[in-house]
Write an enzyme that holds these catalytic residues in place. Structure first.
Site, mmCIF file in Angstrom:
data_model
loop_
_atom_site.group_PDB
_atom_site.id
_atom_site.type_symbol
_atom_site.label_atom_id
_atom_site.label_comp_id
_atom_site.label_asym_id
_atom_site.label_seq_id
_atom_site.Cartn_x
_atom_site.Cartn_y
_atom_site.Cartn_z
ATOM 1 N N THR A 1 -1.043 2.989 4.617
ATOM 2 C CA THR A 1 -0.145 4.445 4.642
ATOM 3 C C THR A 1 0.755 4.388 5.609
ATOM 4 O O THR A 1 0.396 4.172 6.547
ATOM 5 C CB THR A 1 -1.166 5.503 4.786
ATOM 6 O OG1 THR A 1 -2.070 5.654 3.795
ATOM 7 C CG2 THR A 1 -0.500 6.887 4.706
ATOM 8 N N SER B 1 0.832 -1.252 0.058
ATOM 9 C CA SER B 1 -0.022 -0.081 -0.069
ATOM 10 C C SER B 1 0.700 1.089 0.023
ATOM 11 O O SER B 1 0.368 2.377 0.058
ATOM 12 C CB SER B 1 -0.854 0.070 1.114
ATOM 13 O OG SER B 1 -0.307 -0.563 2.385
ATOM 14 N N THR C 1 1.729 6.866 0.434
ATOM 15 C CA THR C 1 0.805 5.771 -0.011
ATOM 16 C C THR C 1 0.596 5.598 -1.355
ATOM 17 O O THR C 1 0.729 6.724 -2.115
ATOM 18 C CB THR C 1 -0.609 5.987 0.782
ATOM 19 O OG1 THR C 1 -1.296 4.807 0.811
ATOM 20 C CG2 THR C 1 -1.444 7.233 0.246
ATOM 21 N N ARG D 1 -8.118 9.516 -8.289
ATOM 22 C CA ARG D 1 -8.518 9.470 -7.062
ATOM 23 C C ARG D 1 -7.393 10.024 -6.153
ATOM 24 O O ARG D 1 -6.208 9.551 -6.375
ATOM 25 C CB ARG D 1 -9.064 8.255 -6.603
ATOM 26 C CG ARG D 1 -9.568 8.280 -5.095
ATOM 27 C CD ARG D 1 -8.632 7.584 -4.300
ATOM 28 N NE ARG D 1 -9.036 7.412 -2.723
ATOM 29 C CZ ARG D 1 -8.234 7.270 -1.836
ATOM 30 N NH1 ARG D 1 -7.190 7.243 -1.791
ATOM 31 N NH2 ARG D 1 -8.902 7.363 -0.394
ATOM 32 N N VAL D 2 -7.648 11.016 -5.311
ATOM 33 C CA VAL D 2 -6.573 11.517 -4.535
ATOM 34 C C VAL D 2 -7.068 11.297 -3.061
ATOM 35 O O VAL D 2 -8.296 11.483 -2.875
ATOM 36 C CB VAL D 2 -6.188 13.053 -4.698
ATOM 37 C CG1 VAL D 2 -5.439 13.587 -3.656
ATOM 38 C CG2 VAL D 2 -5.581 13.049 -6.022
ATOM 39 N N GLY D 3 -6.344 10.604 -2.081
ATOM 40 C CA GLY D 3 -6.647 10.577 -0.685
ATOM 41 C C GLY D 3 -6.347 11.647 0.109
ATOM 42 O O GLY D 3 -6.155 12.733 -0.246
ATOM 43 N N ASP D 4 -6.479 11.548 1.381
ATOM 44 C CA ASP D 4 -6.152 12.273 2.585
ATOM 45 C C ASP D 4 -4.667 12.427 2.478
ATOM 46 O O ASP D 4 -4.017 13.641 2.894
ATOM 47 C CB ASP D 4 -6.727 11.843 3.747
ATOM 48 C CG ASP D 4 -6.072 10.361 4.308
ATOM 49 O OD1 ASP D 4 -6.075 9.770 3.238
ATOM 50 O OD2 ASP D 4 -5.717 10.432 5.449
ATOM 51 N N THR E 1 -4.098 7.132 8.969
ATOM 52 C CA THR E 1 -4.304 6.209 7.836
ATOM 53 C C THR E 1 -5.849 5.631 7.919
ATOM 54 O O THR E 1 -6.629 5.963 8.898
ATOM 55 C CB THR E 1 -3.291 5.072 8.233
ATOM 56 O OG1 THR E 1 -3.460 4.041 7.355
ATOM 57 C CG2 THR E 1 -3.527 4.718 9.641
ATOM 58 N N GLY E 2 -6.186 4.972 6.889
ATOM 59 C CA GLY E 2 -7.700 4.574 6.601
ATOM 60 C C GLY E 2 -8.105 5.139 5.499
ATOM 61 O O GLY E 2 -7.785 5.665 4.411
ATOM 62 N N GLY F 1 -9.542 7.435 3.504
ATOM 63 C CA GLY F 1 -9.124 8.841 3.234
ATOM 64 C C GLY F 1 -10.154 9.823 2.888
ATOM 65 O O GLY F 1 -10.131 10.894 3.237
HETATM 66 N N1 ASP Z 1 -5.464 7.118 3.886
HETATM 67 C C1 ASP Z 1 -5.272 6.364 2.589
HETATM 68 C C2 ASP Z 1 -5.983 6.731 1.654
HETATM 69 O O1 ASP Z 1 -7.300 7.022 1.561
HETATM 70 C C3 ASP Z 1 -5.239 4.840 2.503
HETATM 71 C C4 ASP Z 1 -4.881 4.097 3.833
HETATM 72 O O2 ASP Z 1 -4.224 4.698 4.755
HETATM 73 O O3 ASP Z 1 -5.181 3.081 3.860
HETATM 74 O O4 ASP Z 1 -5.522 6.807 0.414
#
Ligand code: ASP
Length: 320
Positions: A183, A81, A201, A211-214, A234-235, A237
């Site tokens: 992440t 990841s 990440t 797609r862009v995450g957090d 993490t998690g 986003g």
């Molecule tokens: N937070 C990350 C995202 O949404 C993914 C992750 O931490 O698992 O891109």
């Protein structure tokens, strides 16, 4: 005349000075990773923390330590990841998000970066070499090439096999707590009280291209305020983005909460607002005093802590 009492005095003075000089010798040998230095990172990224610690031990800067610590995860093909070996989007392409923030409040970020392993290092170049904060997609890639980064195919054989398997059903279904290493977010404070952080990440597996995450968004995936502390996430986003979670954690610490209390409050707000029964958000934070804490929505989230004595993996408390 020397009597027993004065003889004992001389002996203890000699012993005292020997003790002092032993201490001095000892202190000159003392590792530069001082008592009070603390590195924390999301998940069981103990090796990344140790890499960061080794940079500090060689008198490297806090930012170098964090960058190199994260690079070690980006370069590990077994971490599915982050960086090389990260899971691709639904078109089979691996795209990376990363950001970095220093103690002066400078920040740099890349989103949807293709074909470069060390996304966090490109983010650092954005921070240090450009007047901008975020570079995205092709622009980020071109910038990385101009900066001398190597072009690399990020899709490993294992990731290709997993992707082909996924294609048979093509259902987008983000998993939580993937093998205890999603992440990597790393935040650190040195004994002088300087705080910096970064995260990197490949985002959620099989996301829609673009797609862009957090993680590359300052205030969502990472926030550092040298007056107060730092937090990283993490998690899922999308939910962290809608909640500006790391900015919130730092503000809650500014108003007096401990790192763990601030993380708890931030995940509680997410949990109260959104229906994410099966999904995870984990937050970690440190404050100016070097105290650290974490909180997550679901059980299973852990974080790695390194101080001058040891590196440990701590189970985060969770809401459920
Ligand atoms: N937070 C990350 C995202 O949404 C993914 C992750 O931490 O698992 O891109």
């Amino acid at each position: 005349m020397i009597n027993r009492r004065s003889f004992n005095k001389v002996l203890s003075a000699l012993a005292g000075s020997a003790f002092l000089s032993a201490c001095q010798n000892n202190s000159s040998k003392k590792t530069p990773f001082y008592k009070g230095d603390v590195i924390i990172s999301t998940w069981a990224n103990t090796n990344a923390n140790e890499v960061a610690k080794s940079i500090l031990n060689k008198n490297g800067s806090l930012l170098d330590a964090i960058e190199k610590g994260i690079n070690s995860v980006e370069e590990d093909p077994k971490d599915t990841s982050v960086g090389f070996g990260g899971r691709p989007d639904n078109s089979g392409e691996v795209t990376l998000d990363a950001c970095i923030m220093d103690e002066k409040g400078n920040a740099g970020s890349v989103t949807c970066l293709k074909e470069v392993v060390n996304a966090v290092s490109v983010a650092r170049k954005v921070m240090e070499e450009t007047p901008h904060v975020i570079l995205t997609g092709q622009g980020a890639h071109n910038f990385a090439m101009d900066q001398g980064f190597k072009k690399t195919n990020l899709l490993t054989e294992d990731s290709k096999i997993a992707y082909d398997k996924w294609l048979q059903k093509s259902i987008y279904n983000p998993e939580i707590n993937i093998e205890r290493h999603d992440t990597i977010g790393m935040i650190a404070r040195n004994a002088k009280g300087t705080i910096s952080g970064a995260c990197s990440t490949s985002g959620l597996a099989y996301k829609i291209p673009g797609r862009v995450g957090d993680s590359p968004i300052i205030g969502s995936g990472l926030f550092v305020d040298n007056e107060v502390g730092a937090a990283t996430a993490t998690g899922l986003g999308e939910i962290v983005l809608k909640s500006c979670s790391t900015f919130l954690v730092v503000e809650l610490m500014r108003n007096g909460m401990s790192p763990a209390q601030a993380c708890k409050e931030a995940v509680t707000r997410i949990n109260n607002k959104y229906d994410i029964k099966d999904l995870q958000v984990g937050l970690i934070a440190i404050n100016k005093a070097g105290e650290h804490g974490a909180y997550s929505i679901q059980p299973g989230f852990v974080y790695a802590v390194t101080n001058n004595e040891k590196t440990t993996v701590i189970d985060s408390k969770s809401l459920t």
